[in-house]
Design a protein around this motif. Sequence first.
Motif, mmCIF file in Angstrom:
data_model
loop_
_atom_site.group_PDB
_atom_site.id
_atom_site.type_symbol
_atom_site.label_atom_id
_atom_site.label_comp_id
_atom_site.label_asym_id
_atom_site.label_seq_id
_atom_site.Cartn_x
_atom_site.Cartn_y
_atom_site.Cartn_z
ATOM 1 N N ILE A 322 0.841 -1.199 0.000
ATOM 2 C CA ILE A 322 0.000 0.000 0.000
ATOM 3 C C ILE A 322 0.873 1.244 0.000
ATOM 4 O O ILE A 322 0.631 2.205 -0.746
ATOM 5 C CB ILE A 322 -0.946 0.000 1.219
ATOM 6 N N GLN A 323 1.920 1.231 0.828
ATOM 7 C CA GLN A 323 2.827 2.378 0.877
ATOM 8 C C GLN A 323 3.512 2.596 -0.467
ATOM 9 O O GLN A 323 3.675 3.738 -0.916
ATOM 10 C CB GLN A 323 3.866 2.172 1.972
ATOM 11 N N LYS A 325 2.323 1.864 -3.386
ATOM 12 C CA LYS A 325 1.346 2.448 -4.304
ATOM 13 C C LYS A 325 1.143 3.932 -4.010
ATOM 14 O O LYS A 325 0.987 4.750 -4.923
ATOM 15 C CB LYS A 325 0.007 1.704 -4.174
ATOM 16 N N LEU A 338 -5.458 7.494 1.714
ATOM 17 C CA LEU A 338 -5.453 6.463 2.751
ATOM 18 C C LEU A 338 -6.336 6.941 3.902
ATOM 19 O O LEU A 338 -5.930 7.757 4.725
ATOM 20 C CB LEU A 338 -4.023 6.198 3.225
ATOM 21 N N ILE A 341 -6.037 2.914 8.518
ATOM 22 C CA ILE A 341 -5.010 1.872 8.539
ATOM 23 C C ILE A 341 -4.841 1.421 9.987
ATOM 24 O O ILE A 341 -4.911 2.221 10.909
ATOM 25 C CB ILE A 341 -3.667 2.376 7.953
ATOM 26 N N ALA A 349 -7.653 -1.472 6.601
ATOM 27 C CA ALA A 349 -7.178 -0.571 5.554
ATOM 28 C C ALA A 349 -8.387 -0.034 4.796
ATOM 29 O O ALA A 349 -9.263 -0.791 4.390
ATOM 30 C CB ALA A 349 -6.236 -1.280 4.591
ATOM 31 N N VAL A 351 -8.976 2.564 1.612
ATOM 32 C CA VAL A 351 -8.265 3.297 0.562
ATOM 33 C C VAL A 351 -9.262 3.815 -0.465
ATOM 34 O O VAL A 351 -10.116 3.057 -0.948
ATOM 35 C CB VAL A 351 -7.227 2.402 -0.139
ATOM 36 N N ALA A 378 -3.774 -5.761 -0.885
ATOM 37 C CA ALA A 378 -3.133 -4.578 -1.457
ATOM 38 C C ALA A 378 -3.041 -4.662 -2.974
ATOM 39 O O ALA A 378 -3.037 -3.635 -3.663
ATOM 40 C CB ALA A 378 -1.740 -4.404 -0.852
ATOM 41 N N LEU A 382 -7.533 -3.613 -3.818
ATOM 42 C CA LEU A 382 -7.297 -2.208 -4.171
ATOM 43 C C LEU A 382 -7.422 -2.001 -5.676
ATOM 44 O O LEU A 382 -7.887 -0.947 -6.131
ATOM 45 C CB LEU A 382 -5.924 -1.743 -3.689
#
Length: 622
Positions: A322-323, A325, A338, A341, A349, A351, A378, A382
């Motif tokens: 995720i980070q 992305k 975000l 979390i 999470a 998003v 993720a 996502l």
Amino acid sequence: MTTEPGLTWQRFRDLKLSELTDAADGWRAASAFADAARERVDGDMGGKLAKTQNSESARSAVKRLKRLSENYHYIHTETGLVRGALDGLASELGAPQRRLREALEDAASLGYAVNDNGSIVYPAGGKNELTGDALPGGSVMGNNGLIGAGNPGLYRDADGMLDPALTPGAPALKSPNPHRAKAQDVADRLAHAMREAHEIDARYTSALHKLKAAPGLTVDTKTWADVASDVDAVSGAAREYLGKEIPFDKSPADRKEWWDHLTKEQREEYLAAFPGVIGNLDGIPALARDQANRENIQLLIAQLDGQSDTKSQDKVEGLKEIQRKLMHQDPKMPPMYLLGIGAEGNGRAIVAYGNPDTAKNVSAYVPGLNTSLDAGFAGGDLKRASDIAVDAQSFDASSASIAWLGYDAPQTGFDSNLPQNIRNLDVMGTERASAGAASYNEFMAGISATNEHSDPHVTAIGHSYGSFTVGQAAQRDGGIPGADDIVLVGSPGTGADHAQDLNVGKNHVFVGAADNDLVTKLPSKAQAAALVSGIIPASLADPSGDQLWFGTDPSHRDFGATRFAVDDGPVPFIGGEGATPAHSDYFDVNDDAGARRPSESERNISLIVSGNSDEISREKPR
């Protein structure tokens, strides 16, 4: 006035709190500078270099720039914590300093002296009834556990009267000297102010002492683990100053109003001291939640990275993806936000693709069975939210899509062993959906509160067990806040008998059920018991054939929803794809030679999300 070194009443009286706030402003400027520098390194330097150069030296330079960016990130975070601590210290000391000065002013106006130890000296006054002489003066100490700790437990005035306030069990005799009571009042107020000041000073001193950088320029996982500890320290110190003001027990709309009335500086302090709270508090605007959670995700990675259990490592993989992305967003795609979390349970999470506060159309997708915060979420879930945003924007540019993992979905599997599958179904109880439904509705109420449109078009989407969670949310009092449409795909049931029970009107409930998706054909609990026992035919257990594990089949004609067309999907167990290959195909997008081609199901979902449900392709109900 106290046996504790450092802060005397004289020093506290003369302390210029403005110097603390000025210092905080200096740290604020340093934090802002570091943040701006990081953005320049990531965008203007490293970002451009990575896009335009493909040599070994360029890649090496990008790595060095990334390390520099991490250094700036660290500086931004730590200086922000120092700023928050200094602001908190100045703010909390204001009230006791004001009370101390008022007590000293009263002592001066009455002609009383204040000793270094905080005792109050009062003059002679009144008259001795026996002799007619004026009663002598004396001194009194404030009623404070810290003050006079080394003095005898029995206090007497100069006129010989006991001080009942300082002598437990002493007779409550009242001094005939009229100054005695006034002096005691001043002494008590002074003592209380100093006791409070010492407590505040000790709390913030402890937090500030922890804000120390390790030697060297390396910012690694251990560094961020230390930062997480620093955040906890400052949060603990500032809890009295800031924490008690956070409206946890209020509605998302009330929280939005609270946030709107804070000054820019106050918001910065909350973001620095309580990123984990602000980032996950429904009713806080998306931009602020995103800012807080970009700090939170780094801290969570650091906290979990040192743990060796599989569950923690799975979360780390999900968090890192995720980070990644977030740091490498495609400018052609809807921007990521975000919104939540966390590491609790199977992980949390939330998003968004597209800003849910400014979009006219907002959808929130709830994933289902076997979903947790890991690399699969993720990558897969996502992507589903991102694809919905892209495809919805092709019909209405003002659209945003959210992947909401704000609950613990059941973790189980299916294979060719029917009795075992039935036992696995028992894992899918109602408790997780019930808890998830409450959290989902709170989140959706926050979306309604922060969206700038007077009447945004909101769609709730549930897949698999997530459709049951959405169904449970829709059946709570008032339904899902703000929801106009509900989309259920791959659903084992919602717990409702009819679409009308979902509180959006049956014409606004849309169902996708692939013919080869076994989850949409799970037996009812009565059928399952019959299948396992073999005592009675399953058809007799459910003669109407409209019941699934969680109630009426949403795709059945008796439920009353609109069934939209979807591909049949792969046949179970053929080609080694397992029992439920069609269950994951509802959001498919084909990308043949760069030409984007959504599946029929994905296109229909996007039409509904964008407010164009009248254009979907329909399918006959079961």
